[in-house]
Design a protein around this motif. Structure first.
Motif, PDB file in Angstrom:
ATOM      1  N   THR A  83       0.986  -1.288   0.187  1.00 37.00           N
ATOM      2  CA  THR A  83      -0.090  -0.018  -0.008  1.00 37.00           C
ATOM      3  C   THR A  83       0.895   1.236  -0.021  1.00 37.00           C
ATOM      4  N   ALA A  86       2.506   1.632  -3.373  1.00 33.35           N
ATOM      5  CA  ALA A  86       1.676   2.185  -4.601  1.00 33.35           C
ATOM      6  C   ALA A  86       1.249   3.606  -4.296  1.00 33.35           C
ATOM      7  N   SER A  90       1.797   6.505  -6.936  1.00 33.25           N
ATOM      8  CA  SER A  90       0.570   7.096  -7.466  1.00 33.25           C
ATOM      9  C   SER A  90       0.347   8.556  -6.897  1.00 33.25           C
ATOM     10  N   TYR A 152       1.839  -6.790  -5.873  1.00 34.49           N
ATOM     11  CA  TYR A 152       0.619  -6.126  -5.335  1.00 34.49           C
ATOM     12  C   TYR A 152       0.554  -4.474  -5.603  1.00 34.49           C
ATOM     13  N   ALA A 153       1.476  -4.060  -5.619  1.00 33.67           N
ATOM     14  CA  ALA A 153       1.875  -2.362  -5.736  1.00 33.67           C
ATOM     15  C   ALA A 153       1.519  -2.077  -7.178  1.00 33.67           C
ATOM     16  N   ASN A 156      -2.255  -2.107  -8.065  1.00 34.39           N
ATOM     17  CA  ASN A 156      -2.913  -1.352  -7.497  1.00 34.39           C
ATOM     18  C   ASN A 156      -2.755  -0.079  -7.918  1.00 34.39           C
ATOM     19  N   ALA A 160      -5.240   3.313  -8.005  1.00 33.58           N
ATOM     20  CA  ALA A 160      -5.054   4.412  -7.227  1.00 33.58           C
ATOM     21  C   ALA A 160      -4.712   5.701  -7.999  1.00 33.58           C
ATOM     22  N   THR A 205      -8.204   5.629  -0.879  1.00 27.95           N
ATOM     23  CA  THR A 205      -7.360   4.828  -1.684  1.00 27.95           C
ATOM     24  C   THR A 205      -6.516   3.775  -0.880  1.00 27.95           C
ATOM     25  N   THR A 209      -6.486  -0.161  -1.340  1.00 35.58           N
ATOM     26  CA  THR A 209      -5.362  -0.761  -1.827  1.00 35.58           C
ATOM     27  C   THR A 209      -5.053  -1.958  -0.742  1.00 35.58           C
ATOM     28  N   ASN A 212      -7.445  -4.984  -1.103  1.00 36.18           N
ATOM     29  CA  ASN A 212      -7.136  -5.660  -2.291  1.00 36.18           C
ATOM     30  C   ASN A 212      -5.851  -6.614  -1.919  1.00 36.18           C
TER      31      ASN A 212
END
Length: 283
Positions: A83, A86, A90, A152-153, A156, A160, A205, A209, A212
């Motif tokens: 998270t 990301a 983002s 994962y990042a 997402n 984001a 966000t 994230t 998810n």
């Protein structure tokens, strides 16, 4: 004594919402009652909702049998770091998309939206081959938390950027220009003026994230091999998959404990969620 208008309105609202509350809480009730039953009471006829003997020791047995502590730590670390990564990518991307005009900006926003139609499970084979080709330590990114965090990042970031840029466009540009007139540079104005106003959107966000990453299964199941690196989703699945006899009381206890952290975080940050969604929809 007559009820006030506000109290009556609240009662009617709760009465109207009661079917939805029942539907939402029903799976949690089933998990809780099953987790508190002995194994001999799960498959009985006629079925009983409440256990006859309340067996709280199921949670202790589950913690040891499923190696739950290690899996909980892995899920927490992977979800938090993915998270943060990301958001780190983002935030500047969404700010540039919202504040700087450039050719193809609308097409790029549509591209970000289209990428959300691709499920991670469609890319796991290529992702596995890519992780096997990248050197890391004495081996590669297969069976490493770093590979899962970066994956994962990456999955997402598009969501984001799309969500943050939509909110950033609602923040008046005049506030930043006023800060520039007071002597702030662009970077300082972003940190001192813009980002504090964007906290609701950032929190919203981050929530999506984090959820998810917490609930994701296909990527971590493909990349992770060793038990000490498995997350909760894989660990709970291993309690069912390939078992001749499934201990459903332990499975339900593990599922309930795996669901609670996300529920607590979601409830704790719901005020930011409502505010961010409401303000992000105003143009």
């Amino acid at each position: 004594m007559s009820l006030s208008l506000k109290t009556k309105r609240s009662l009617w609202c709760w009465l109207a919402l009661s079917p939805l509350v029942v539907v939402v809480l029903f799976p949690f009730a089933v998990m809780l009652f099953t987790a508190l039953k002995p194994a001999s009471e799960i498959f009985v006829y006629p079925a009983r909702w409440l256990p006859v003997h309340w067996q709280w020791s199921n949670f202790v047995d589950m913690w040891k049998a499923a190696n739950f502590g290690v899996a909980l730590r892995n899920s927490t670390v992977i979800s938090l770091l993915s998270t943060l990564l990301a958001l780190a990518v983002s935030l500047p991307s969404a700010y540039a998309l919202a504040r700087f005009p450039f050719r193809g900006r609308g097409l790029y926003r549509q591209f970000l939206l289209v990428t959300q139609m691709l499920s991670p499970i469609l890319l796991v084979v290529g992702l596995f081959r890519l992780a096997a080709m990248i050197p890391y330590g004495d081996g590669n990114l297969v069976d490493s938390k770093i590979g899962v965090i970066v994956s994962y990042a990456a999955f997402n970031i598009a969501f984001a950027v799309w969500m943050l840029s939509s909110y950033f466009q609602t923040v008046p540009r005049d506030l930043e220009e006023a800060a520039w007139l007071e002597g702030c540079g662009r970077t300082r104005a972003v940190f001192k003026v813009f980002l504090p106003l964007a906290v609701p959107a950032i929190v919203v966000t981050a929530i999506f994230t984090f959820i998810n990453a917490w609930n994701e299964f296909a990527v971590v199941y493909t990349l992770i091999r060793s038990p000490e690196n498995k997350t909760l989703t894989v660990q709970v699945t291993d309690m069912v998959a390939g078992k001749y006899v499934v201990e459903w009381h332990l499975v339900m206890a593990a599922t309930l404990c795996a669901t609670l952290p996300v529920s607590v975080v979601f409830a704790w940050l719901q005020r930011y969620l409502v505010k961010g969604l409401a303000l992000g929809g105003v143009k």
